[in-house]
Design a protein around this motif. Structure first.
Motif, PDB file in Angstrom:
ATOM      1  N   THR A   1      -8.931   4.012  -4.150  1.00 24.75           N
ATOM      2  CA  THR A   1      -7.786   3.873  -3.248  1.00 24.75           C
ATOM      3  C   THR A   1      -6.525   3.381  -3.953  1.00 24.75           C
ATOM      4  N   VAL A   2      -6.652   2.842  -5.141  1.00 24.64           N
ATOM      5  CA  VAL A   2      -5.449   2.364  -5.841  1.00 24.64           C
ATOM      6  C   VAL A   2      -5.151   3.205  -7.076  1.00 24.64           C
TER       7      VAL A   2
ATOM      8  N   PHE B   1     -11.191  -0.053  -5.708  1.00 24.61           N
ATOM      9  CA  PHE B   1      -9.968  -0.125  -6.506  1.00 24.61           C
ATOM     10  C   PHE B   1      -9.703   1.224  -7.181  1.00 24.61           C
TER      11      PHE B   1
ATOM     12  N   ILE C   1       0.403  -1.658  -8.768  1.00 24.55           N
ATOM     13  CA  ILE C   1      -1.041  -1.702  -9.032  1.00 24.55           C
ATOM     14  C   ILE C   1      -1.515  -3.154  -9.015  1.00 24.55           C
TER      15      ILE C   1
ATOM     16  N   GLN D   1      -1.888  -4.691  -5.531  1.00 30.12           N
ATOM     17  CA  GLN D   1      -3.077  -4.222  -4.817  1.00 30.12           C
ATOM     18  C   GLN D   1      -4.350  -4.740  -5.470  1.00 30.12           C
ATOM     19  N   LYS D   2      -4.319  -4.833  -6.798  1.00 30.98           N
ATOM     20  CA  LYS D   2      -5.501  -5.348  -7.491  1.00 30.98           C
ATOM     21  C   LYS D   2      -5.806  -6.764  -7.032  1.00 30.98           C
TER      22      LYS D   2
ATOM     23  N   TYR E   1       0.860  -1.186   0.000  1.00 35.79           N
ATOM     24  CA  TYR E   1       0.000   0.000   0.000  1.00 35.79           C
ATOM     25  C   TYR E   1       0.894   1.232   0.000  1.00 35.79           C
TER      26      TYR E   1
END
Lengths: 297, 450
Positions: free
Chosen positions: B417-418, B414, B440, B443-444, A75
């Motif tokens: 926040t991404v 998504f 990316i 996190q995806k 993150y």
């Protein structure tokens, strides 16, 4: 005969008194449990799940420490947020708070027009968030802002991640100093004037009087001011949220929590994990404060 | 001592649009539209696949129907009122009760709203989120209403259909994303509308020589740059890949995605610098002042232009072709409209109202509030359209496939926040595409896997 009046414990209270006492104990306890402990514990528990805010509680899937692992590893905004919170704390602590104290001392000395200064310095604290965002937008806008218009520069005050944190800290300090001034001023007004007179008679200079006499007498207020500074820097949120929702160089933990939990995103589990981290950091401060406060007593 | 500063913990949603940098949704959502256009020729007749029960009442309905509206700004609010009133007038005995909620609050509280006691009918948007609500059973199946919707084309129907093949949404208005420019500037300087990416680069170089920033750009709010990504991806990889990528089915580390960022990096120098501190309104004003030459945005950009001659000077073209095998027939045109809650108190009136909303009368009333959008019903009378609206309508109609917008085509968590931080990171540092796409993708996987 006097022994008859001796207090014999709760049995001696009338029925009505007992009810009143129980209510006075139970109601606040329930309120604290419901409004403080229930949400806090709930947040911690939710942080181990991936709940998206939809559906019954039974549909929540536990994911163990996954949220925490994700936060620390994949993150990107997290570590910058921690760093920014620390910078925030340092700036408020070493610049804004001393400035507020200085204002308070100057105003207390009765410079002419005291009331005017007092009001204008305190004004930012009273202004609504919307107005504050607007005021600083007018000043900082790259293309249309006052600052660039006067200096003829093209600094991107809000958009350049190397600059925007400091630009925002100026705005935050502007508010914080006023707040601290008011707190401190109230304390100064309560200092017994005879102390100053005594110091003066003993030949102490203004500066010496302040640091050797006034400051020690103000100890309780000093502690409050320090605690307020810590709290303000931890929960710093509003200004960055108004500016760009805490992104691009303005990441703060509180803003990340809000981004994830509030709104359509609804990453309740993930956001709760961030909130839990914030809770842990705050607890450290609370413990320190309580230790100091208890010692006093 | 009291602590006035605690009062300051307001969320940004309490900030008036004038301060926050109004976003397109605030101004547009919902409202208005006209539409249709899409696929108008082919038609609605194919829509007989649905199989639901009650059917739309053909006779009179009565009672109160409640409507949850996010149209909180004065002008769109009045527009909603006007077509709801018209509906009540046409159906004696029916009253429409509109509950208007601040736009951002509505959006942010939608989950709680739908799980509580929602209004019978409420404003929403086509796209992934609509389908998601349908899947969770939070909204009502209105396939039967769709059996009687003259003028609503296939594309509209497709955009209103959930993953289970049933319809859950009624479009009212939409608007296209494209490259906007001022006709007078292009005429003065002898610029020509670019057909391909190379043309665009040549034109950009010319504009730079003339001291004009070629492409206006503002991404302070995080979402406008998503539009540029969408355009590039649609031109480079096509509609199918884009949809699949948005649905989380493709890897962001795929060379195809890297090519999108690569291409973007190539034209980034043509964009206005320091975009992360600029709102889209400020960028649009630079276009209006002829300080920049083009702007990739939705047609709501017209709101920054004075009505009349200035808006007439505004024109647009499709984002230039990048790959000739893919062409430019995919258009991004977000659709706003209404849905019905899962258990409406007055289902008959709710369905009749939804049917009414799909028709030209209601849509044209909606358009009055915001002339930068168009009606979704192909039977809507376009004679009152501005030049820009007429062109928008043609443009959307000519599209072979239509996307909504990144934050409506993919999971909202998504997107917000991404992707917003990721795209901003890219704008700051366009050289580390590998690192960016890896982040990316990680996190995806975490978000889509949950």
């Amino acid at each position: 005969m006097a022994s008859k009046r001796k207090y014999k414990g709760i049995d001696q209270l009338s029925k009505r008194d007992k009810i009143v006492v129980s209510l006075m104990v139970i109601v606040p306890t329930l309120l604290v449990l419901w409004l403080v402990w229930f949400p806090a514990v709930g947040t911690v528990l939710l942080s181990f799940t991936n709940w998206d805010g939809i559906g019954p509680l039974s549909g929540i899937k536990p994911v163990g420490l996954q949220n925490y692992i994700d936060i620390a590893t994949i993150y990107p905004p997290f570590w910058p947020a921690i760093q920014h919170n620390l910078i925030w704390l340092a700036v408020l602590f070493f610049i804004a708070t001393p400035l507020g104290i200085l204002f308070a001392v100057l105003v207390d000395r009765g410079v002419s027009g005291t009331r005017f200064y007092q009001t204008s310095i305190y004004l930012p604290v009273v202004l609504s968030l919307a107005l504050i965002g607007f005021i600083w937008q007018l000043i900082y806008s790259r293309d249309q802002g006052l600052l660039n218009a006067i200096t003829g520069g093209t600094t991107d005050w809000y958009g350049d991640p190397d600059v925007n944190l400091w630009a925002v800290l100026v705005a935050a300090s502007w508010r914080h100093a006023g707040y601290i001034m008011l707190l401190y001023l109230a304390g100064l007004k309560g200092v017994d004037p005879s102390l100053r007179e005594a110091a003066k008679i003993d030949g102490a200079s203004e500066t010496t009087t302040f640091f050797r006499v006034i400051l020690p007498v103000m100890r309780p207020i000093n502690i409050i001011v320090i605690v307020v500074t810590f709290i303000e820097s931890l929960r710093a949120f509003d200004i960055v949220w108004v500016i760009n929702k805490g992104r691009n160089g303005l990441e703060l933990i509180s803003a990340l929590v809000t981004q994830n939990v509030v709104g359509e995103a609804s990453r309740i589990g993930f956001g709760s994990a961030l909130a839990t981290i914030m809770l842990l950091i705050s607890s450290v401060l609370v413990v320190i404060y309580l230790r100091i406060a208890m010692k006093e007593d | 001592m009291t602590r006035p500063s605690s009062e300051a913990e307001y969320l940004a949603r309490m900030v008036p649009p004038s301060v926050r940098g109004v976003d397109r949704r605030t101004l547009l959502r919902g409202a208005l539209g006209v539409g249709a256009l899409i696929g108008a020729g082919t038609l609605a007749s194919c829509g007989s696949s649905s199989d639901s029960g009650a059917g739309v009442p053909t006779g009179a309905v009565s009672g109160t129907v409640t409507v949850g509206s996010n149209q909180s700004d004065a002008v769109p609010k009045a527009a909603v009122q006007s077509y709801m009133d018209a509906f009540a007038k046409a159906n004696p005995g029916t009253t429409v009760k509109i509950n208007t909620v601040d736009h951002n609050s509505f959006q942010e509280n939608i989950n709680n709203y739908l799980q509580g006691s929602p209004d019978d009918v409420f404003t929403w948007f086509a796209g992934y989120r609509m389908q998601f609500f349908a899947e969770k059973g939070l909204v009502g199946d209105i396939s039967d209403v769709w059996k009687n919707m003259p003028g609503m084309g296939d594309a509209m129907k497709k955009a209103s259909t959930g993953a289970d093949g049933k319809q859950y949404f009624v479009p009212i208005t939409n608007y296209p994303w494209a490259v906007f420019y001022r006709k007078s500037l292009f005429a003065d300087k002898g610029y020509e509308v670019p057909k391909t990416l190379d043309d665009l680069k040549t034109l950009g170089a010319k504009m730079q020589k003339d001291g004009i920033a070629p492409i206006a750009f503002g991404d302070k709010d995080g979402w406008p740059a998503m539009g540029t990504f969408d355009q590039l991806n649609l031109r480079i990889n096509g509609y199918d890949f884009h949809v699949s990528l948005m649905a989380g089915k493709e890897a962001w580390t795929d060379p195809k995605v890297k090519k999108v960022f690569d291409t973007w990096a190539g034209i980034l120098p043509l964009h206005q610098p320091d975009s992360l501190g600029r709102t889209w309104q400020e960028a649009a004003q630079s276009l209006q002042q002829k300080k920049s030459g083009m702007y990739v945005l939705g047609s709501f950009l017209a709101q920054q232009f004075a009505k009349g001659a200035e808006q007439d000077d505004l024109d647009f073209f499709a984002f230039p072709e990048i790959d000739s095998t893919i062409g430019t027939d995919a258009v991004e045109a977000p659709i706003d409209g209404y849905m019905m809650s899962a258990r409406p108190k007055n289902e008959a009136a709710a369905k009749k109202l939804l049917q009414y909303i799909s028709q030209p009368e209601a849509q044209l009333l909606a358009l009055k509030a915001d002339p930068s959008v168009i009606a979704t019903n192909s039977n809507a009378d376009t004679s009152g359209y501005t030049a820009l609206q007429k062109k928008s309508a043609e443009f959307v109609k000519s599209a072979k496939s239509i996307t909504q917008f990144m934050d409506r085509d993919t999971r909202p968590d998504f997107a917000s926040t991404v992707m917003i931080p990721a795209i901003q990171e890219f704008i700051k540092n366009p050289s580390d595409i590998d690192g960016l796409t890896t982040k990316i993708e990680a996190q995806k996987k975490s978000i889509f896997g949950s």
